[in-house]
Design a protein around this motif. Structure first.
Motif: not given
Lengths: 337, 337, 337, 337
Positions: D12-13, D16, D19
């Motif tokens: 997930k990190e 992030n 992105d």
């Protein structure tokens, strides 16, 4: 040597310090001003340990005037030294050309490179048998087998051998097998090794330490000379600075500095200085132009598969072209290769 | 490890390089952009010699990602190491206090200093028997006689002995007589000596070289550890920079850096760092505050007449006051002396 | 000042040099030895340009004895200077705490950080409006708008503003809007800017240049003081060395050195010194322990999205804890925050 | 650009961060290994500020692959730039010879030196009117009067003027009066001055800062070029290292490095590099041999009485002999003076 005393030092304390210093066999001349008390030491100060004077709490600082080295000092030996290695001279008008691989890998490798560089004009063969590596997991050299292979290459080509020593245990073997014993940058202040080498009469190639001042470097030469061996060739190979584009920063101004301060010959290692093969050519040219007495260059027949330092090695054909161009520069400054 | 290729490297060449690297036992993941071709190496790269990859003429550069040291690496040994020297621990909550003269000069001198520093709170005795000196003409230490005097001081005080080794010839003697064997800054990359020390199980005090990076310093620890000896204490003692007011520049940020990168304890030598006795006090305080595991400090009963480094030695009474003040700082950060 | 002459300089040449030097208003005392001819200059040498003496071909070298700075020199101003900024003192027993973001980004950001750090104990607000960036393509700061936002944060919190000037064009504006004008490391020898700042009476925070010696740094302070402005606070922020693990090497020994040489206060910037946020805590503790007069620390409420230097910024809550721990160390050495 | 993430960063990190980076206009290619998570950034990264990525607490470090400079980059401008100054070219086959005194002292002095060096082969006249001096008490130059005298010397000899600027206030005057505007080492990162010079179309001689990396130096050139002025000549003048025998250490390897990285011409200043007049000759020869595009040398008719830097100045007759010898070396490498 000059001793600066603290402001407010009393006459009695000045007298005490003066007495203590004169016991070391020099004469003290005082210069006394309002903001300044200095003692000028006249005589042979080379054997005075400045820390013994600085330890006095009235002493502000101690400054050298005369260089602390004697045997390496040009002042007492105005003619440049020429070192004779089996008839090959280092330090005269002719420039010494040392070439060969970072490390000896096989008989074929070392012999073929030796033959190639000899044809191009090299008069010494380099090749590492014992390799000082930052990592214990990296290839450490073929060791004694490497020495044997160097001897075979010498038999075939006649080129004298230049190779690095790492342990005092190996001195006898090196004295027998090797023509020039190299002390690497990381061992420049391995004083125990220097003392042992001072007892031999082999030529020592003394590399400058990564953060050694020119004075410290000459003091390391002095260690060997104080032991009785005056056959020393100095080698500048780059110092450590903040710049990271090159592996080290080649200090070419060390050449005129050494020529001024010492009678010992000095050569340049452009391969280790930058760690980049394409910089060897321009740095070698600059080294000749500035007056170096020789060049030690890494040459490998297959750099891409070299067991070490292939990134800074040039091929025999590149070396051959380089020597041709270096001859023109040597001629321009009145020397020859 | 990441390999950057030159622009214009063909797919065929990329494949060749990839094959050559994968033969070394790691997997290669390529990232191919218009201005950028990189190969990401996944797996154990600690035994890959980056110069072997850089030697390929299509390679622009090679970058480390994982640290090249394994046994010294905190990643694989998250708990800090605590080194046990005859019951005295280095690396735990209690701060190691090593004190004594630059060099052993006489039985009276070393014994009296040992008794003084013990009373003040020191738990180790330092004293040089073999001295690495820049000049061959400077006092080189009492050598074996110095070791005997250290043993007498230990007999009287019980303080374990910390002293410097200079030659592999002396290892057996040191293993027998000494509690902590110091490797000096100038020998940090005397790889031959490191390897020999790796075969003992004595505690080694490894000083940082004058121009050694933190990574190189840990690689020198790795040399000893790779040989089987994991009892290592690191010692920061100042690095060489352009600043001349102090003899060296103490790099205190090495303390948190080492704590992050390694599990080995680290101590500080404020005496050698600056070469000025009046700076020992503030630097020692800073060292405790930043989290050092110990201090090695030069203490002499008569600095003005010390045979070496008197200018950076403090008197026993000054040491005593200093320890009292250091205890307050240690307490403020939750440690004790 | 001491002038060393070359061996072999004749008496006539010594007389000529002596005359030339004495015309500069000092007295010359000669010390003449066999291997050494030195001239000791007694009197005010601070206005003598040593290159004018070195240019004589009989001069070997010129050595300073007295420091070349006068107004910054502790010798002529034994009491430490305490700088008063709107009632906040820098240099006394109480330690100055300067905190805030690398750059001002918005009213909300700067005001909220100002309020947070004030609560934690900061007594000055830092924040960059004009940013010196290595790349012309990087964020250059909000400039005049940034100054306006700093003023708003000051209105709300009462914290005096510390911010960097980059151009002499902005001096009038800074004198009006700002409480402490920062001269960045890269401008430490922007002599033109220093001269202009010497004409104001604002407090100047003078950062040490990346490769400035302590003496050069004090000479830059002297530039400002020679112009009439004696309100100077020095700031050590790391020097450039060969070490690459940290962005710079924090030279904490500069604190006792400056305290010895000068009466000016000195503070530490642990954020720029290493470029790593997790090193701010241990370095700040060491700075207090060694006797620094203050700390300038980068604090940001959202480091991950900071427009610059987020990697070295700590959050307000981390700053709050840090100040609590720093108070204990300050107390241990008899000072307060 | 390559981003190394910390071990244990969750998917997930990673997403992030990916992105956030892709919003800056580049594509992210991940390489995910057990001990290694790297993101390869593909696209134009020159405008990405790496500190904005490093600020993310999951980021271990950010490494450049592509150089951060664009306009100065040889990759996008493979032909070497040749700068035209009133018909005199810098950067082509003919080597630029800039000579003259450290500072302009009188009409007679500057005119006579200009005539002398012109006869010897110099094609540019240097002379300081505004002098950056470490001490506020040292001679600061004749300033505007100095500019007038330079113009008179130009009238007589036709030699274009090279002189240093210290303040943005003087840009208009320099644009009118001067042919090449020199930015001194201490102002290399005076970004405000660089930006202003970027708005002119004068040739800028940009000296390397005392501790500037080659990359930072090119970034300073980029500042000027980003403003629209591409007439830049780089000048290496020695960097600051631990060595004290020479004032600085001349980094001649910067010549091949700059030739590889940039299309801008590079010249060498052997006078400032060492601070010793007798080293100018060997260093100048090395500079020509290594491929420098020019030399800037301090020549004074009466060094012993020069108002500054006489110790590094050579006499016109020495310069004349030097040029004769340099011609031979230039010829040996296929260039001309």
């Amino acid at each position: 040597m000059i001793v600066i005393l603290k402001q407010g030092t009393t006459q009695k304390e000045i007298d005490n310090i003066t007495d203590a210093i004169e016991k070391k066999g020099v004469k003290v001349n005082p210069v006394i001003g309002k903001e300044l008390i200095i003692l000028g030491l006249v005589g042979d100060t080379s054997k005075i340990d400045h820390t013994q004077i600085e330890a006095n709490r009235n002493v502000e600082k101690v400054m050298h005037v005369a260089e602390p080295f004697k045997k390496a000092n040009r002042m007492f030996h105005p003619e440049p030294s020429i070192i004779d290695v089996n008839g090959n001279k280092i330090g005269g008008n002719k420039i010494a050309m040392i070439a060969g691989p970072c490390s000896v890998e096989s008989e074929e490798q070392i012999t073929s490179i030796a033959e190639d560089v000899k044809k191009s004009g090299a008069n010494f063969l380099r090749g590492g048998a014992f390799k000082p590596r930052t990592s214990p997991y990296a290839f450490q050299g073929l060791k004694y087998e490497g020495l044997e292979l160097l001897k075979k290459a010498k038999e075939k080509t006649g080129l004298p051998i230049v190779t690095e020593i790492m342990s005092p245990y190996d001195i006898d073997k090196f004295v027998e097998d090797v023509d020039v014993i190299q002390v690497g940058a990381r061992n420049m202040q391995n004083f125990d090794l220097l003392k042992e080498l001072g007892k031999t009469n082999k030529t020592i190639l003394l590399k400058r330490g990564l953060s050694a001042t020119i004075e410290e470097w000459l003091m390391s030469a002095e260690y060997i000379m104080a032991g009785g061996n005056e056959n020393i060739v100095l080698c500048e190979r780059g110092i450590r600075t903040f710049e990271t584009y090159t592996r080290n920063t080649l200090d070419l101004s060390a050449v005129p500095a050494i020529k001024k301060l010492s009678h010992l010959p000095i050569i340049i290692d452009p391969s280790h200085a930058t760690g980049k093969w394409w910089m060897v050519d321009p740095l070698a040219k600059a080294a000749i132009a500035i007056g170096a007495d020789g060049l030690i260059i890494e040459v490998h027949n297959d750099p891409a598969n070299a067991l070490c330092d292939g990134q800074q090695s040039i091929k025999p054909s590149v070396y051959n072209n380089l020597v041709t161009e270096l001859r023109l520069i040597a001629k321009a400054i009145g020397r020859e290769i």
